[in-house]
Design a protein around this motif. Structure first.
Motif, mmCIF file in Angstrom:
data_model
loop_
_atom_site.group_PDB
_atom_site.id
_atom_site.type_symbol
_atom_site.label_atom_id
_atom_site.label_comp_id
_atom_site.label_asym_id
_atom_site.label_seq_id
_atom_site.Cartn_x
_atom_site.Cartn_y
_atom_site.Cartn_z
ATOM 1 N N HIS A 50 0.821 -1.210 0.000
ATOM 2 C CA HIS A 50 0.000 0.000 0.000
ATOM 3 C C HIS A 50 0.860 1.266 0.000
ATOM 4 C CE1 HIS A 50 0.988 1.041 4.159
ATOM 5 N NE2 HIS A 50 1.005 -0.275 4.371
ATOM 6 N N GLN A 95 -2.407 5.342 3.613
ATOM 7 C CA GLN A 95 -3.397 4.272 3.647
ATOM 8 C C GLN A 95 -2.875 3.054 4.406
ATOM 9 O OE1 GLN A 95 -4.117 4.811 -0.814
ATOM 10 N NE2 GLN A 95 -6.224 4.650 -0.074
ATOM 11 N N HIS A 96 -3.361 1.890 4.078
ATOM 12 C CA HIS A 96 -2.935 0.629 4.680
ATOM 13 C C HIS A 96 -3.431 -0.472 3.762
ATOM 14 C CE1 HIS A 96 -7.102 0.477 5.983
ATOM 15 N NE2 HIS A 96 -6.935 1.588 6.706
ATOM 16 N N TYR A 144 -9.148 5.353 6.532
ATOM 17 C CA TYR A 144 -7.725 5.653 6.377
ATOM 18 C C TYR A 144 -7.245 6.686 7.397
ATOM 19 C CZ TYR A 144 -8.319 3.283 1.886
ATOM 20 O OH TYR A 144 -8.602 2.363 0.909
ATOM 21 N N GLU A 172 -6.651 -0.680 1.386
ATOM 22 C CA GLU A 172 -6.891 -0.042 0.089
ATOM 23 C C GLU A 172 -7.103 -1.066 -1.023
ATOM 24 O OE1 GLU A 172 -3.783 1.580 -2.631
ATOM 25 O OE2 GLU A 172 -2.607 1.780 -0.803
ATOM 26 N N TYR A 227 3.203 1.207 9.574
ATOM 27 C CA TYR A 227 1.758 1.051 9.519
ATOM 28 C C TYR A 227 1.294 -0.118 10.379
ATOM 29 C CZ TYR A 227 2.040 4.385 5.666
ATOM 30 O OH TYR A 227 2.277 5.506 4.912
ATOM 31 N N TRP A 241 -6.060 7.879 -6.362
ATOM 32 C CA TRP A 241 -6.458 6.739 -5.524
ATOM 33 C C TRP A 241 -7.051 5.621 -6.369
ATOM 34 C CZ3 TRP A 241 -3.989 8.152 -1.445
ATOM 35 C CH2 TRP A 241 -3.913 9.507 -1.106
#
Length: 276
Positions: free
Chosen positions: A27, A31-32, A182, A35, A58, A255
């Protein structure tokens, strides 16, 4: 699942057919691994076994304090160590944003561990360096990084007024619930600083060390990405020595996995199947 590697604990979301070809998903900021949620159903239906990694900074258990702990070589070593812990000799790799940077470096430095690469939004570091030197528009697009590298100032700016700065950054990612998914993890103590440390540890030397990629590669770029212009996107071709495809998405912002998950998943599957 949780993976212990390099003295840290990484969160990895696993899915798809147990004996499917392995796919490592990386990612981006801020984000993480979530996504990829809307991308994964198509990939699983296509027979892939997915490993979506919450990367260094993260995963709460992989959050070192020192800025230098977030240099690109460390991020790549994490990906290799996670593959080792999973017992995966080589995987198809997909990365978005900063995850794409890790993917480029992983493919360049460890081609034996990467079956194919699909890089999303962010081009090869050498292509980015070219655009920054030759294209004034790209220099303007990348000016936000100067703020992100300012310790304390960036955190305050992004988290002020109910994390309004982060919410503006994520404009276009989706509805309020998706944005909150997020934003909220970034409001946990230390989380945003760890994520921003990727920018603070970034150096021209490290990026310049990423050589050409020889594995089959697809680069996915969207023409309404405010961070990456056409000059950088089109320069990417010169950094791939293997089979290369450039996929341009019209009318899409930065995105991509959130905005057009099915077309992205189909592009990933096409790249994976190109080696069958």
């Amino acid at each position: 699942m949780q993976i212990d590697a390099r003295g840290m604990r990484f969160e990895v979301t696993v899915g798809g057919p147990e004996h499917g070809e392995p796919l490592l998903l990386l990612h981006g900021f801020p984000q993480h691994s979530g996504e990829w949620n809307d991308v994964l159903p198509t990939l699983h239906a296509g027979g892939l076994r997915s490993y979506a990694l919450d990367q260094r900074g993260y995963s709460p258990g992989a959050r070192p304090a020192a800025v230098e702990a977030y240099r690109l070589a460390e991020l790549v070593a994490d990906a290799v160590a996670v593959l080792d812990a999973l017992g995966v000799d080589a995987a198809h790799v997909v990365g978005h944003d900063w995850g794409a940077v890790v993917g480029w470096a992983l493919a360049a430095g460890h081609p034996d561990r990467v079956r194919t690469l699909t890089a999303v939004s962010v081009p090869h570091p050498a292509a980015m360096a070219y655009a920054l030197a030759e294209d004034p528009q790209q220099k303007a697009r990348s000016a936000y990084m100067m703020l992100f590298r300012r310790q304390g100032v960036a955190e305050k700016t992004l988290l002020a007024l109910n994390a309004g700065g982060l919410r503006r950054l994520l404009r276009g990612v989706g509805d309020a619930a998706r944005t909150a998914a997020y934003v909220e993890p970034m409001r946990e103590p230390g989380a945003l600083t760890a994520a921003l440390n990727w920018y603070r540890a970034m150096s021209r030397t490290d990026l310049a060390a990423v050589g050409p990629v020889t594995v089959p590669t697809t680069f996915v770029w969207s023409d309404r990405d405010p961070a990456i212009g056409r000059a950088a996107a089109e320069a990417c071709a010169g950094q791939v020595r293997g089979d290369y495809r450039f996929v341009e998405l019209a009318g899409v912002g930065h995105w991509i996995p959130d905005q057009v998950p099915t077309p992205l998943a189909e592009t990933i599957l096409a790249r994976v199947r190109s080696t069958a």
